[in-house]
Design a protein around this motif. Structure first.
Motif, PDB file in Angstrom:
ATOM      1  N   MET A 232       1.079  -0.961   0.017  1.00 33.26           N
ATOM      2  CA  MET A 232      -0.131   0.172   0.075  1.00 33.26           C
ATOM      3  C   MET A 232       0.653   1.325   0.240  1.00 33.26           C
ATOM      4  SD  MET A 232      -2.360   1.228   2.517  1.00 33.26           S
ATOM      5  CE  MET A 232      -1.335   1.650   4.291  1.00 33.26           C
ATOM      6  N   LYS A 233       1.684   1.221   0.648  1.00 27.47           N
ATOM      7  CA  LYS A 233       2.255   3.054   0.940  1.00 27.47           C
ATOM      8  C   LYS A 233       3.444   2.854  -0.417  1.00 27.47           C
ATOM      9  CE  LYS A 233       3.246   2.696   6.038  1.00 27.47           C
ATOM     10  NZ  LYS A 233       4.506   2.384   7.261  1.00 27.47           N
ATOM     11  N   GLU A 234       4.413   2.175  -0.433  1.00 27.21           N
ATOM     12  CA  GLU A 234       5.139   2.067  -2.256  1.00 27.21           C
ATOM     13  C   GLU A 234       3.964   2.434  -3.430  1.00 27.21           C
ATOM     14  OE1 GLU A 234       7.641  -0.868  -3.113  1.00 27.21           O
ATOM     15  OE2 GLU A 234       8.844  -0.652  -1.766  1.00 27.21           O
ATOM     16  N   THR A 235       2.373   2.306  -3.282  1.00 26.12           N
ATOM     17  CA  THR A 235       2.001   2.092  -4.129  1.00 26.12           C
ATOM     18  C   THR A 235       1.420   3.388  -4.134  1.00 26.12           C
ATOM     19  OG1 THR A 235       1.356  -0.206  -4.591  1.00 26.12           O
ATOM     20  CG2 THR A 235      -0.195   1.463  -5.604  1.00 26.12           C
ATOM     21  N   PHE A 236       1.717   3.779  -2.832  1.00 26.02           N
ATOM     22  CA  PHE A 236       1.313   5.785  -2.837  1.00 26.02           C
ATOM     23  C   PHE A 236       1.486   6.621  -3.119  1.00 26.02           C
ATOM     24  CE2 PHE A 236       1.059   9.475   0.118  1.00 26.02           C
ATOM     25  CZ  PHE A 236       0.194   9.577  -0.154  1.00 26.02           C
ATOM     26  N   ASN A 237       2.782   5.994  -2.424  1.00 26.54           N
ATOM     27  CA  ASN A 237       4.035   7.092  -2.958  1.00 26.54           C
ATOM     28  C   ASN A 237       4.449   7.178  -4.857  1.00 26.54           C
ATOM     29  OD1 ASN A 237       4.462   7.008  -0.417  1.00 26.54           O
ATOM     30  ND2 ASN A 237       6.367   7.016   0.345  1.00 26.54           N
ATOM     31  N   PHE A 238       4.507   5.767  -5.457  1.00 27.93           N
ATOM     32  CA  PHE A 238       4.519   5.724  -6.888  1.00 27.93           C
ATOM     33  C   PHE A 238       4.057   6.757  -7.254  1.00 27.93           C
ATOM     34  CE2 PHE A 238       4.196   3.461 -10.627  1.00 27.93           C
ATOM     35  CZ  PHE A 238       5.675   4.560 -10.837  1.00 27.93           C
ATOM     36  N   ALA A 239       2.441   6.957  -6.915  1.00 24.58           N
ATOM     37  CA  ALA A 239       1.351   8.069  -7.374  1.00 24.58           C
ATOM     38  C   ALA A 239       1.947   8.897  -7.198  1.00 24.58           C
ATOM     39  CB  ALA A 239       0.096   7.532  -7.205  1.00 24.58           C
ATOM     40  N   HIS A 240       1.689   9.441  -5.740  1.00 23.83           N
ATOM     41  CA  HIS A 240       2.465  10.350  -5.785  1.00 23.83           C
ATOM     42  C   HIS A 240       3.522  11.469  -5.783  1.00 23.83           C
ATOM     43  CE1 HIS A 240       3.528  13.367  -2.228  1.00 23.83           C
ATOM     44  NE2 HIS A 240       2.483  13.026  -1.925  1.00 23.83           N
ATOM     45  N   SER A 241       4.526  10.413  -5.947  1.00 27.26           N
ATOM     46  CA  SER A 241       6.015  11.072  -6.752  1.00 27.26           C
ATOM     47  C   SER A 241       5.539  11.335  -8.142  1.00 27.26           C
ATOM     48  CB  SER A 241       6.547  10.296  -6.989  1.00 27.26           C
ATOM     49  OG  SER A 241       8.081  10.524  -6.611  1.00 27.26           O
ATOM     50  N   SER A 242       4.580  10.395  -8.552  1.00 30.43           N
ATOM     51  CA  SER A 242       4.334  10.884 -10.577  1.00 30.43           C
ATOM     52  C   SER A 242       3.566  11.961 -10.660  1.00 30.43           C
ATOM     53  CB  SER A 242       3.616   9.628 -10.987  1.00 30.43           C
ATOM     54  OG  SER A 242       4.144   8.617 -10.701  1.00 30.43           O
ATOM     55  N   LEU A 243       2.787  12.178  -9.314  1.00 28.57           N
ATOM     56  CA  LEU A 243       2.090  13.486  -9.761  1.00 28.57           C
ATOM     57  C   LEU A 243       3.142  14.834  -9.559  1.00 28.57           C
ATOM     58  CD1 LEU A 243      -1.449  12.595  -8.144  1.00 28.57           C
ATOM     59  CD2 LEU A 243      -0.550  13.721 -11.175  1.00 28.57           C
ATOM     60  N   ARG A 244       3.739  14.418  -8.354  1.00 27.71           N
ATOM     61  CA  ARG A 244       4.244  15.787  -7.306  1.00 27.71           C
ATOM     62  C   ARG A 244       5.695  16.276  -8.318  1.00 27.71           C
ATOM     63  NH1 ARG A 244       8.318  17.231  -5.086  1.00 27.71           N
ATOM     64  NH2 ARG A 244       9.358  15.261  -5.073  1.00 27.71           N
ATOM     65  N   ASN A 245       6.518  15.965  -9.167  1.00 23.52           N
ATOM     66  CA  ASN A 245       7.038  15.986 -10.122  1.00 23.52           C
ATOM     67  C   ASN A 245       6.928  16.933 -10.979  1.00 23.52           C
ATOM     68  OD1 ASN A 245       5.926  14.413 -12.832  1.00 23.52           O
ATOM     69  ND2 ASN A 245       7.955  13.879 -13.372  1.00 23.52           N
ATOM     70  N   VAL A 246       5.584  17.544 -11.135  1.00 23.11           N
ATOM     71  CA  VAL A 246       5.540  18.514 -11.751  1.00 23.11           C
ATOM     72  C   VAL A 246       6.166  20.189 -11.326  1.00 23.11           C
ATOM     73  CG1 VAL A 246       3.136  19.243 -11.065  1.00 23.11           C
ATOM     74  CG2 VAL A 246       3.638  19.962 -13.126  1.00 23.11           C
ATOM     75  N   VAL A 247       6.461  19.971 -10.186  1.00 24.38           N
ATOM     76  CA  VAL A 247       7.025  21.175  -9.593  1.00 24.38           C
ATOM     77  C   VAL A 247       8.225  20.753  -9.909  1.00 24.38           C
ATOM     78  CG1 VAL A 247       7.287  19.890  -7.280  1.00 24.38           C
ATOM     79  CG2 VAL A 247       7.115  22.511  -7.430  1.00 24.38           C
ATOM     80  N   GLU A 248       8.547  19.669  -9.391  1.00 27.07           N
ATOM     81  CA  GLU A 248       9.783  19.322  -9.929  1.00 27.07           C
ATOM     82  C   GLU A 248      10.830  20.049 -12.130  1.00 27.07           C
ATOM     83  OE1 GLU A 248      11.313  15.649  -9.014  1.00 27.07           O
ATOM     84  OE2 GLU A 248      11.471  15.796  -7.077  1.00 27.07           O
ATOM     85  N   ARG A 249       9.371  19.497 -12.927  1.00 30.19           N
ATOM     86  CA  ARG A 249      10.212  19.889 -14.067  1.00 30.19           C
ATOM     87  C   ARG A 249       9.717  20.878 -14.439  1.00 30.19           C
ATOM     88  NH1 ARG A 249       7.560  15.680 -18.041  1.00 30.19           N
ATOM     89  NH2 ARG A 249       5.191  16.463 -17.791  1.00 30.19           N
ATOM     90  N   ALA A 250       8.662  21.983 -13.628  1.00 33.33           N
ATOM     91  CA  ALA A 250       8.553  23.635 -13.625  1.00 33.33           C
ATOM     92  C   ALA A 250      10.016  23.724 -13.392  1.00 33.33           C
ATOM     93  CB  ALA A 250       7.713  23.969 -13.057  1.00 33.33           C
ATOM     94  N   PHE A 251      10.172  23.793 -12.616  1.00 33.73           N
ATOM     95  CA  PHE A 251      11.414  24.193 -11.846  1.00 33.73           C
ATOM     96  C   PHE A 251      12.436  23.718 -13.013  1.00 33.73           C
ATOM     97  CE2 PHE A 251      10.453  23.636  -7.578  1.00 33.73           C
ATOM     98  CZ  PHE A 251      10.070  24.893  -7.327  1.00 33.73           C
ATOM     99  N   GLY A 252      12.911  22.584 -13.186  1.00 35.83           N
ATOM    100  CA  GLY A 252      13.607  22.148 -14.239  1.00 35.83           C
ATOM    101  C   GLY A 252      13.805  23.466 -15.549  1.00 35.83           C
ATOM    102  N   VAL A 253      12.449  23.460 -16.414  1.00 33.19           N
ATOM    103  CA  VAL A 253      12.285  24.447 -17.389  1.00 33.19           C
ATOM    104  C   VAL A 253      12.860  25.605 -17.196  1.00 33.19           C
ATOM    105  CG1 VAL A 253      10.620  25.134 -18.872  1.00 33.19           C
ATOM    106  CG2 VAL A 253      10.330  22.774 -18.769  1.00 33.19           C
ATOM    107  N   LEU A 254      12.137  26.467 -15.873  1.00 29.56           N
ATOM    108  CA  LEU A 254      12.458  27.622 -16.051  1.00 29.56           C
ATOM    109  C   LEU A 254      13.942  27.950 -15.363  1.00 29.56           C
ATOM    110  CD1 LEU A 254      12.037  30.372 -14.188  1.00 29.56           C
ATOM    111  CD2 LEU A 254      12.587  29.055 -11.714  1.00 29.56           C
ATOM    112  N   CYS A 279      12.181  35.537 -13.724  1.00 32.08           N
ATOM    113  CA  CYS A 279      12.112  34.235 -14.582  1.00 32.08           C
ATOM    114  C   CYS A 279      11.111  33.481 -14.423  1.00 32.08           C
ATOM    115  CB  CYS A 279      13.511  34.238 -14.601  1.00 32.08           C
ATOM    116  SG  CYS A 279      14.930  34.981 -14.837  1.00 32.08           S
ATOM    117  N   MET A 280      10.147  33.650 -13.443  1.00 31.08           N
ATOM    118  CA  MET A 280       9.294  33.274 -13.250  1.00 31.08           C
ATOM    119  C   MET A 280       8.457  33.683 -13.962  1.00 31.08           C
ATOM    120  SD  MET A 280       9.642  31.636  -9.586  1.00 31.08           S
ATOM    121  CE  MET A 280      10.094  30.299  -8.794  1.00 31.08           C
ATOM    122  N   ALA A 281       8.198  34.954 -13.748  1.00 29.58           N
ATOM    123  CA  ALA A 281       6.763  35.689 -14.692  1.00 29.58           C
ATOM    124  C   ALA A 281       6.928  35.167 -16.264  1.00 29.58           C
ATOM    125  CB  ALA A 281       7.131  37.659 -14.346  1.00 29.58           C
ATOM    126  N   LEU A 282       8.984  35.180 -16.296  1.00 33.71           N
ATOM    127  CA  LEU A 282       9.025  34.805 -17.824  1.00 33.71           C
ATOM    128  C   LEU A 282       8.397  33.452 -18.798  1.00 33.71           C
ATOM    129  CD1 LEU A 282      11.909  36.303 -18.393  1.00 33.71           C
ATOM    130  CD2 LEU A 282      10.073  36.960 -19.587  1.00 33.71           C
TER     131      LEU A 282
END
Length: 343
Positions: A232-254, A279-282
């Protein structure tokens, strides 16, 4: 003007296509006070600024390349920066302030209906800066660089909806988070009752802020290099990480697009902070334009792609203690994880 007329050169120098450049220019002129002078027109001023923050060019390099005086380059940079900070106040905010809609990312069968009430992700990033010797200890992060610790709230379109920059790199993420939610109450996009942001293990699990299980495999590379999630915990963490990586992707593009953020030059600390916000506004302007942009397009084509720039100057996360967590939120997480595991 020759570079603006060539789409390839324009993107290389100014980090955006010609239509996007002119759209930004017109917006800054019409709504944010960008003006031409007898020595330099507004198009040249914007081009100078974008070239400097995009390719991380120094004032001396611009002076040499464009044959403008150092004073002219400084003035142009400062006036465009001022306009972009004004733009940031209007563009770095939620598109849907009431969070009534469910983003299409969450409508994927893998996440629906378990994450229907998720409204984005929160994380901090470190931006390397140059500081005077007497402030080095204050700004040293655990990786040994002098940085600013920047907190951001991101939606699932990789847009920044809140930013707090300026804190020294030695400060813990939770202190920056508490400052954002307490000092900037009028601007911080608080989650409505029943809604929540995704946060990582550096933040406690509290109402409105859903953290992963600590002491359990979490980051996506860990799952890619091993067996499928178990329990249960690994399944949740995998889904959580898959969604939360949007913030890492945004920082990466920035940071991939605005290379100055890989190491901001030795401007005064307050100006360095304004450069980060500009730069964040851009970043948001380009995302909202709906025009082609190869940096965003690469992330859109691969939901697991995180530009390497996202992790540069980024120290390892320090977990918070379980004593800081909310019992009801832990119960909610267990219910969500159990439903996800059984689905």
């Amino acid at each position: 003007m020759r570079n603006l007329a060539d789409e390839t050169e324009c993107y290389k120098l100014f980090r955006m296509t010609p239509p996007m450049f002119y759209r930004l220019h017109d917006l800054l002129v019409q709504s944010y006070g960008l003006k031409s002078t007898s020595k330099s027109n507004s198009i040249e001023a914007l081009g100078m600024f974008l070239w400097m923050v995009g390719a991380s060019q120094s004032v001396r390099q611009v002076d040499n390349r464009l044959q403008r005086s150092v004073d002219t380059v400084h003035r142009n940079f400062a006036k465009v920066l001022k306009c972009l900070v004004k733009l940031a106040a209007d563009i770095i905010r939620p598109v849907d302030p009431d969070f009534k809609t469910i983003h299409r990312r969450l409508q994927c069968p893998r996440f629906r209906p378990h994450f229907n009430d998720c409204i984005g992700a929160i994380d901090g990033t470190h931006v390397e800066v140059v500081v005077p010797n007497d402030k080095k200890v204050q700004y040293l992060c655990r990786k040994g660089h002098t940085t600013q610790n920047v907190l951001a709230v991101v939606d699932f379109d990789m847009r920044f909806t809140f930013v707090l920059a300026g804190w020294p790199g030695s400060v813990h993420d939770m202190r920056v988070f508490n400052d954002a939610t307490n000092k900037y109450k009028e601007r911080f996009p608080y989650p409505p009752l029943g809604k929540y942001y995704l946060v990582d293990s550096g933040y406690p699990n509290r109402p409105g802020y859903l953290a992963p299980y600590k002491g359990t495999k979490y980051h996506l590379p860990e799952f890619r290099n091993s067996t499928v999630p178990r329990g249960m915990k690994e399944t949740f963490n995998f889904a959580h990480s898959s969604l939360r990586n949007v913030v890492e992707r945004a920082f990466g593009v920035l940071k991939m697009k605005w290379r100055m953020l890989l190491k901001v030059p030795s401007y005064p600390p307050a100006k360095q902070t304004r450069i980060i916000v500009a730069c964040m506004a851009l970043h948001n302007f380009i995302r909202e334009s709906k025009l082609m942009d190869k940096h965003f397009d690469r992330c859109d084509c691969d939901e697991h792609y995180v530009p390497i720039e996202a992790s540069m100057s980024q120290p390892c996360r320090r977990d918070t203690g379980v004593l800081d967590e909310d019992r009801d939120m832990n119960k909610f997480r267990d219910q969500l994880a159990n439903a996800l595991y059984k689905s």
